[in-house]
Structures are given as structure tokens and as C-alpha cells.
Design an enzyme around this catalytic site. Structure first.
Site, PDB file in Angstrom:
ATOM      1  N   LYS A 193     -81.411  36.256  48.230  1.00 55.64           N
ATOM      2  CA  LYS A 193     -80.072  36.846  48.152  1.00 55.64           C
ATOM      3  C   LYS A 193     -79.979  37.871  47.024  1.00 55.64           C
ATOM      4  CE  LYS A 193     -75.639  37.220  49.129  1.00 55.64           C
ATOM      5  NZ  LYS A 193     -74.912  37.665  47.962  1.00 55.64           N
ATOM      6  N   GLU A 200     -78.477  46.255  48.635  1.00 55.02           N
ATOM      7  CA  GLU A 200     -77.102  46.672  48.895  1.00 55.02           C
ATOM      8  C   GLU A 200     -76.663  47.741  47.892  1.00 55.02           C
ATOM      9  OE1 GLU A 200     -73.122  44.367  47.892  1.00 55.02           O
ATOM     10  OE2 GLU A 200     -74.125  43.480  49.637  1.00 55.02           O
TER      11      GLU A 200
END
Length: 342
Positions: A193, A200
Site C-alpha cells: 500500500k 499515486e
């Protein structure tokens, strides 16, 4: 049917509870705001409201021997929450951390809790406020047996195989196609993550810079071809006199473009609602995962220039480079008498 305690009922925790309830789970919720907690119970967003952590743990354990407790709290409060829960838990219980904890902290917590017979699963969770309808992409780390026990939860929260078109329809389904993946032992879920969020940052920065170039494509129309010794002149201002409809370009790129994505969908939506982005000012925050990704790249000796630059751009947006710019102007003035531009 599993009974699950959910600690933290903000936008993501509430939607996770609602998604679980829709599939027949019973959720026992706790948050520090009792008024909001009672309202969520009244609306049916949680099955039962627990006014404190002891009553939440007791309620879950009364229904099943092995308690499952999902932590949907800020990373900085995970440690405190675990310490509060420790005296209330029993061997065999499972904690699932859905926050953006540092993978090193997750690994440390899992190893410690294992000595008490308690399983800690680090579950990197992506989906944000849209997860209720779209489902959540789940990146899970921890003990295999505990992951298998909680698999019904992960199956329910994830988008499942319908979340994206299958790339090879005639082949056996893989675990990741179900929208969640056991990534490895303790810490692996939050490691994946972490890198996800680092990427991102890079994608968001690329969109931001590209749309800014489109926005400034008409600067040639205001170019003054008279000596300003402080700025290199624009060599061909006649080539930069385009007034681009940026919101329409964002909408256009959503259709058939190789740079199409959900992030572009969201960008197009916000530009359509507010073309000049007047509601957004100030610096861009970084919640930690970008830093951890860059730190991991340094530890591993792996190049990550795009992700690093995206992180530093966020620092710059908050004027963390202001003193450096003053130093530059000071040097230019001292060696060349150059004046400072406003």
C-alpha cells in the site's frame, strides 16, 4: 455469518460497515463522538453502537469465540488503540489495521501481538469515499491462517472479479482478480500500500503538471519583447497563443486515451464543477506514504526519480523551499547585482 467490531467510523469506516451489513454481517461500531455513533446506528450504518471499547469487545466475543476487530483509525492513533485493546483481547483474536501505518510498525506490532496469541493483519486499503459502491482494493499482510479466517470480510469489502474486465477470460481466476490479495507475512500489506500511494503521488503530479502547461499555453499573447535582463526571453511567443479549454480536454482524454484512469475521471469532474479551481488554494499535504516509499527506495538502492520529485513538489507547494529561493536571490544579487522579481 461473522460478527465484526469496527473501531473508527469516519467516512471510510462507516462505508465499510455499510458494505458488510449489506452482505449479512453484523457490525459493532465504536467512535469517540457518541452523538455521531448513535446517529449511525439509527440510520442502520452499523448493527449495534458500542459506547466504549470494552463493551464493543464484549459484544463481539459474546457472538463468536474468535473476535475480529477492524481498526479504521488514523495511523498516529493505531498504537494507542492497540494498547487500549490489549487487556480486553484473548488468544485467537484478530486485529485488522486498515489505516496507512508504516509497514515497519505493522511488522513490529504483529510480532509483539503474536507472543500474546493475537493475530495482527495489516490491510492496505484503497477506495476512499467511493468504496461503499465500488468496493475496496485490499492489500493484506499477516499469518496465512488468520487471513483465511477473515477471507469472507475481504471478499465482501473488495470489488470482486466484476471490478475490472478480465485480461485472459479463459484462464483460471487468480486471487488478485477478486480485488484483494494476501501479499505476504506481517508488514507486506502495508508495504504494498505504501508503494501504491507513492505511485499515486507520481500520477497525480504528472496530471497536475500537464494540465498546468495546457492552462499556460497562451502566455505568448502577453509576452513583451523588450529587454528584461532578469528573465530569459521566450524565443517564439507566436507559437504559444492557444487558449485551451482545459476542462474539455480532461473530458476528452477520458475517452479512448492511453492516459485514461479513475484519477483522470475525478480530475475531469472537479474541473467541470469549478474550471478555475477557485475553491482550492494553499499547499498540498503528504500523509507519509510518499516519504516512506522514497525512504524504502533509498534503503533498497532502487531508483525512483519520479516518485521522489512528486514528493518534493508537495514540499515546495507548502513553501518549504522559500528560504532556499531567498538564498538564490541573495547570491544572484551579490555576484551580478540582479534584482529580485516579485
Amino acid at each position: 455469518m461473522l460478527h465484526v467490531g469496527i473501531i473508527g467510523l469516519g467516512r471510510m469506516g462507516e462505508n465499510m460497515s455499510r458494505r458488510l451489513i449489506q452482505k449479512g454481517f453484523k457490525t459493532y461500531g465504536y467512535r469517540t463522538s457518541i452523538d455521531k455513533l448513535k446517529e449511525q446506528e439509527k440510520l442502520g450504518y452499523i448493527s449495534h453502537a458500542s459506547l466504549d471499547l470494552p463493551s464493543l469487545v464484549k459484544a463481539v466475543k459474546a457472538k463468536q469465540k474468535r473476535g475480529i476487530f477492524q481498526l479504521v483509525v488514523p495511523a498516529q492513533t493505531v498504537e494507542e488503540t492497540i494498547q487500549t485493546l490489549m487487556p480486553l483481547l484473548s488468544p485467537g483474536d484478530i486485529l485488522i489495521d486498515h489505516g496507512n501505518s508504516n509497514f515497519k510498525d505493522s511488522r513490529r506490532r504483529a510480532l509483539f501481538l503474536k507472543t500474546k496469541g493475537i493475530d495482527y493483519l495489516d490491510c492496505g486499503t484503497s477506495g476512499g469515499v467511493y468504496g461503499l459502491d465500488r468496493g475496496y482494493c485490499l492489500m493484506v499482510g499477516g499469518d496465512q491462517a488468520a487471513v483465511e479466517f477473515c477471507a469472507p470480510i475481504f471478499e465482501t469489502l473488495s470489488p470482486h472479479i466484476e471490478g475490472a474486465p478480465r485480461l485472459l477470460p479463459n484462464t483460471p481466476e487468480t486471487p488478485a482478480e477478486h480485488g484483494w490479495l494476501h501479499c505476504g507475512p506481517a508488514g507486506a500489506g502495508h508495504f504494498v500500500k505504501m508503494v501504491h500511494n507513492g505511485i499515486e503521488y507520481g500520477i497525480m503530479q504528472a496530471y497536475a503538471e500537464g494540465f498546468n502547461i495546457l492552462k499556460q499555453a497562451n502566455l505568448g499573447t502577453s509576452f513583451i519583447n523588450k529587454g528584461d535582463a532578469e528573465v530569459a526571453p521566450m524565443s517564439d511567443p507566436e507559437n504559444y497563443q492557444y487558449t485551451i479549454n482545459v476542462p474539455e480536454v480532461a473530458e476528452l482524454w477520458r475517452r479512448g486515451s492511453v492516459i485514461g484512469s479513475w484519477l483522470l475521471d475525478l480530475t475531469a469532474e472537479v474541473l467541470k464543477k469549478d474550471p478555475s479551481l477557485t475553491q482550492f488554494v494553499g499547499g498540498v499535504s503528504d500523509s507519509g506514504e510518499g516519504r516512506w516509499t522514497v525512504n524504502a527506495a533509498v534503503d533498497l538502492g532502487v531508483p525512483a526519480p519520479v516518485l521522489s520529485n512528486a514528493l518534493f513538489a508537495r514540499f515546495e507547494s507548502r513553501n518549504q523551499g522559500d528560504f532556499a529561493r531567498r538564498i538564490l536571490n541573495g547570491m544572484r544579487y551579490m555576484f551580478g547585482g540582479h534584482h529580485v522579481r516579485k
